[in-house]
Design a protein around this motif. Structure first.
Motif, PDB file in Angstrom:
ATOM      1  N   ALA A  39       0.827  -1.207   0.000  1.00 48.41           N
ATOM      2  CA  ALA A  39       0.000   0.000   0.000  1.00 48.41           C
ATOM      3  C   ALA A  39       0.861   1.256   0.000  1.00 48.41           C
ATOM      4  N   ALA A  40       1.903   1.275   0.818  1.00 50.22           N
ATOM      5  CA  ALA A  40       2.764   2.458   0.886  1.00 50.22           C
ATOM      6  C   ALA A  40       3.446   2.719  -0.452  1.00 50.22           C
ATOM      7  N   ALA A  41       3.942   1.670  -1.084  1.00 49.68           N
ATOM      8  CA  ALA A  41       4.639   1.840  -2.362  1.00 49.68           C
ATOM      9  C   ALA A  41       3.693   2.334  -3.449  1.00 49.68           C
ATOM     10  N   ARG A  42       2.492   1.750  -3.539  1.00 53.99           N
ATOM     11  CA  ARG A  42       1.537   2.167  -4.568  1.00 53.99           C
ATOM     12  C   ARG A  42       1.063   3.597  -4.324  1.00 53.99           C
ATOM     13  N   ALA A  43       0.868   3.967  -3.072  1.00 54.73           N
ATOM     14  CA  ALA A  43       0.369   5.303  -2.761  1.00 54.73           C
ATOM     15  C   ALA A  43       1.376   6.378  -3.152  1.00 54.73           C
ATOM     16  N   SER A  55       0.624   3.236   9.734  1.00 56.59           N
ATOM     17  CA  SER A  55       0.718   3.063  11.181  1.00 56.59           C
ATOM     18  C   SER A  55      -0.524   2.367  11.696  1.00 56.59           C
ATOM     19  N   VAL A  56      -0.366   1.642  12.801  1.00 59.32           N
ATOM     20  CA  VAL A  56      -1.482   0.953  13.429  1.00 59.32           C
ATOM     21  C   VAL A  56      -1.703   1.549  14.818  1.00 59.32           C
ATOM     22  N   TRP A  57      -2.952   1.654  15.198  1.00 57.13           N
ATOM     23  CA  TRP A  57      -3.298   2.169  16.521  1.00 57.13           C
ATOM     24  C   TRP A  57      -3.221   1.017  17.516  1.00 57.13           C
ATOM     25  N   ASP A  58      -2.200   1.039  18.353  1.00 57.27           N
ATOM     26  CA  ASP A  58      -2.029   0.031  19.399  1.00 57.27           C
ATOM     27  C   ASP A  58      -2.823   0.482  20.618  1.00 57.27           C
ATOM     28  N   ARG A  59      -4.003  -0.068  20.786  1.00 57.49           N
ATOM     29  CA  ARG A  59      -4.894   0.404  21.842  1.00 57.49           C
ATOM     30  C   ARG A  59      -4.373   0.084  23.245  1.00 57.49           C
ATOM     31  N   GLU A  60      -3.624  -1.003  23.380  1.00 57.42           N
ATOM     32  CA  GLU A  60      -3.120  -1.355  24.708  1.00 57.42           C
ATOM     33  C   GLU A  60      -2.142  -0.315  25.234  1.00 57.42           C
ATOM     34  N   SER A  61      -1.309   0.215  24.335  1.00 56.41           N
ATOM     35  CA  SER A  61      -0.326   1.212  24.766  1.00 56.41           C
ATOM     36  C   SER A  61      -0.782   2.633  24.482  1.00 56.41           C
ATOM     37  N   LEU A  67       4.437   0.879  11.062  1.00 57.82           N
ATOM     38  CA  LEU A  67       4.794  -0.442  10.554  1.00 57.82           C
ATOM     39  C   LEU A  67       5.785  -0.360   9.407  1.00 57.82           C
ATOM     40  N   VAL A  68       5.609   0.655   8.535  1.00 61.38           N
ATOM     41  CA  VAL A  68       6.471   0.748   7.360  1.00 61.38           C
ATOM     42  C   VAL A  68       6.583   2.204   6.924  1.00 61.38           C
ATOM     43  N   ASN A  69       7.781   2.604   6.508  1.00 65.67           N
ATOM     44  CA  ASN A  69       8.036   3.881   5.839  1.00 65.67           C
ATOM     45  C   ASN A  69       8.561   3.573   4.442  1.00 65.67           C
ATOM     46  N   HIS A  70       8.110   4.336   3.455  1.00 62.30           N
ATOM     47  CA  HIS A  70       8.548   4.074   2.081  1.00 62.30           C
ATOM     48  C   HIS A  70       8.817   5.399   1.381  1.00 62.30           C
ATOM     49  N   GLY A  71       9.907   5.457   0.622  1.00 65.69           N
ATOM     50  CA  GLY A  71      10.213   6.650  -0.157  1.00 65.69           C
ATOM     51  C   GLY A  71      11.434   7.375   0.372  1.00 65.69           C
ATOM     52  N   LEU A  80      11.502  -0.292   7.906  1.00 66.83           N
ATOM     53  CA  LEU A  80      10.749  -1.176   8.799  1.00 66.83           C
ATOM     54  C   LEU A  80      11.197  -0.888  10.227  1.00 66.83           C
ATOM     55  N   PRO A  81      10.662   0.160  10.823  1.00 68.84           N
ATOM     56  CA  PRO A  81      11.146   0.580  12.147  1.00 68.84           C
ATOM     57  C   PRO A  81      10.828  -0.447  13.225  1.00 68.84           C
TER      58      PRO A  81
END
Length: 591
Positions: A39-43, A55-61, A67-71, A80-81
């Protein structure tokens, strides 16, 4: 033509292509990471961005975890941090903004943020106050970027995370059309993530025992292959403990199958505790009353000591009679072990001797003497069951490796999946090219594994409510009611050209559209019409699964007598296998 005009002139074709390619990427993604990287690459390509992140919303924390940076990444950013996250409190729009604007029932819209401005934009209207996106603006300036576009990703009706795109300073600001397109991309990502969840569910089903939560036979086979490769390569010790729960049949017969299941669950818990004492080991249920423990790297004596404790604890289980336990380890004198079949046969032979002698302690292959043991012929017994001259090309034995208990029957859903998928794979170039042929292969393989009395495949033409028998097989006779009326009904039901009106069979009607069900004769709440089909033919139970393809609707039914293994947990696996069979080239059955 300026930079913005040039890009927007080429954008429609580029964006359409990106949507198609992203859909293909999502269809092929097996993990969430594969989906978000695509998704990141196509966008980036479609929206003329310099970088994209998911990014994902980690509700527990309470944090947004990247999750991924591209470009084009700024100093400190990684593709991939390992640990790049931000407090959700610093970005309240991911929650507050979405909740305010989801009331329309539409997809949550993306918004634009600039480094100079403090409020989010969709390109047409201003939706926030100055403090609303202050952190995003500061982040843009800190990383030398001019604007960003944020598209919420929604999964199962909840905010899952976001697709973030940025452009450098001096580049055109994202437009309202860009925001609408990013909203569409985020919806594609959501669909891809949902698919990876379904794949993960199937994997769990394929490698996990549904009753106990332990690994299943398929997981053991895969792990044992890896372990023996390591043993061949560097001499790592591999040990296999095979256990058979004593008295399960008595519990089932006298107290009921539910109490039998509880006994299996209690022993599974004890086996799991034993596995914890052998780091890296795998506890599994092979099917029925058979369990195993696969250990790598520990000495044979360590494994035997853990198995001794397990036998003691098994004797203390409520309603139980202990376990028969056999062990085979490459750390003992059992000869060369190069295949999983060899180690399994040795462990199974040891377990067979423990069962026959009602031993309260493990029997260990290759140990001729030991406390309370007579000389051990386990290795010879295993070799007699699988002599080298009977091995097939490639080192695999002819026939089932678990010869000591007769035929290889199992009601384990994971093993059902493995067996049928293996049969389809083994067919290779001769894999049936028609829907009916593939369903028949599923039915035959599943029936052999479950020891079913027979199977039926039925077909419903598009737009019709009448279902007709397309193919069936009966492996042994059953005794139904002896009345003339019952015999006539049975003949009508089992006729090769039988036709059924789905309006009279509600469970079947739902299954044909992609459902599944299991019935046990005499169970409370059974539909009368569905049960009549079983009773008149003398069947004890049935399980069915169906689905549709362009050729029409299909139903696969398996029937049980007193010799068939329980169908209780097989319906979901059968449904998945029917879906696989329906996915190939399709055609209606012969008229």
């Amino acid at each position: 033509m300026d930079e913005r005009a040039s890009f927007e002139a080429a954008a429609p074709d580029l964006r359409l292509q990106a949507v198609v390619e992203l859909a293909q990427d999502m269809a092929g993604a097996l993990t969430p990471l594969e989906a978000v990287r695509a998704a990141a690459a196509r966008a980036v390509s479609a929206l003329g961005a310099t970088m994209a992140a998911v990014s994902v919303w980690d509700r527990e924390s309470g944090r947004l975890r990247v999750l991924v940076n591209h470009g084009e990444l700024s100093p400190g950013e990684q593709e991939l941090p390992e640990d790049e996250s931000y407090p959700v409190a610093d970005f309240p729009e991911i929650v507050t903004y979405l909740e305010e604007h989801w009331t329309t029932g539409r997809l949550p819209r993306a918004w634009v943020q600039t480094a100079e401005d403090s409020g989010p934009h969709t390109g047409h209207d201003h939706l926030g106050s100055g403090a609303f996106c202050r952190q995003r603006a500061a982040g843009l300036r800190r990383r030398g970027r001019g604007c960003c576009l944020v598209a919420p990703i929604v999964l199962h009706g909840q905010a899952w995370g976001e697709l973030y795109l940025a452009r450098g300073i001096g580049m055109p600001v994202f437009t309202g059309a860009d925001a609408e397109y990013a909203t569409l991309l985020a919806a594609q990502v959501s669909a891809g993530l949902a698919q990876t969840e379904r794949v993960a569910d199937l994997r769990r089903l394929a490698f996990t025992d549904a009753l106990t939560g332990l690994a299943n036979r398929r997981a053991v086979d895969a792990r044992l292959d890896e372990a023996l490769r390591a043993h061949t390569r560097d001499g790592a010790v591999v040990s296999l403990v095979v256990c058979d729960v004593n008295g399960l049949k008595r519990v089932n017969d006298q107290l009921g199958h539910e109490m039998g299941d509880r006994l299996l669950e209690r022993f599974a818990h004890q086996l799991s505790l034993s596995a914890a004492k052998l780091p890296g080991s795998l506890a599994a249920r092979l099917g029925g009353d058979e369990f195993c423990l696969l250990a790598e790297g520990q000495s044979a004596d360590e494994v035997v000591a853990v198995a001794e404790e397990l036998c003691v604890r098994a004797l203390e289980l409520t309603d139980g009679e202990g376990v028969a336990c056999g062990i085979a380890s490459t750390g003992d004198s059992i000869g060369p072990v190069t295949t999983p079949d060899r180690l399994f046969r040795l462990a199974d032979a040891a377990q067979y001797r423990a069962k026959a002698g009602r031993a309260a302690h493990p029997v260990v292959a290759g140990r001729s003497h030991g406390p309370a043991y007579a000389p051990d012929p386990t290795v010879q017994l295993a070799d007699a069951a699988d002599p080298q001259q009977r091995r097939a090309p490639g080192g695999r034995p002819n026939g089932d490796r678990r010869r000591f208990r007769g035929a290889a029957h199992s009601a384990d859903p994971g093993q059902l999946l493995a067996a049928v998928l293996g049969a389809l794979d083994q067919a290779g170039p001769t894999h049936p090219a028609d829907t009916l042929g593939r369903l028949a292969l599923v039915a035959e393989t599943a029936s052999r594994l479950l020891n079913a009395v027979g199977w039926w495949i039925s077909y419903v033409p598009p737009g019709s409510r009448l279902m007709r028998t397309a193919r069936h097989a009966v492996y042994r006779m059953t005794g139904g009611p002896a009345s003339a009326r019952a015999q006539t009904q049975r003949a009508q039901i089992e006729a090769p050209d039988a036709v059924f009106d789905l309006r009279h069979y509600p469970l079947t009607s739902r299954a044909v559209t992609g459902g599944s069900f299991t019935l046990r004769a005499g169970a409370p709440g059974n539909d009368a019409a569905e049960e009549a089909v079983m009773v008149v033919s003398g069947y004890r139970a049935m399980t069915a699964a169906g689905g549709t393809n362009p050729a029409g609707g299909w139903l696969l039914e398996l029937f049980a007598d007193e010799s068939t293994l329980p169908f209780t947990q097989t319906a979901p696996a059968l449904r998945a296998l029917v879906a696989v069979a329906l996915a190939g080239p399709c055609s209606p059955p012969p008229a």
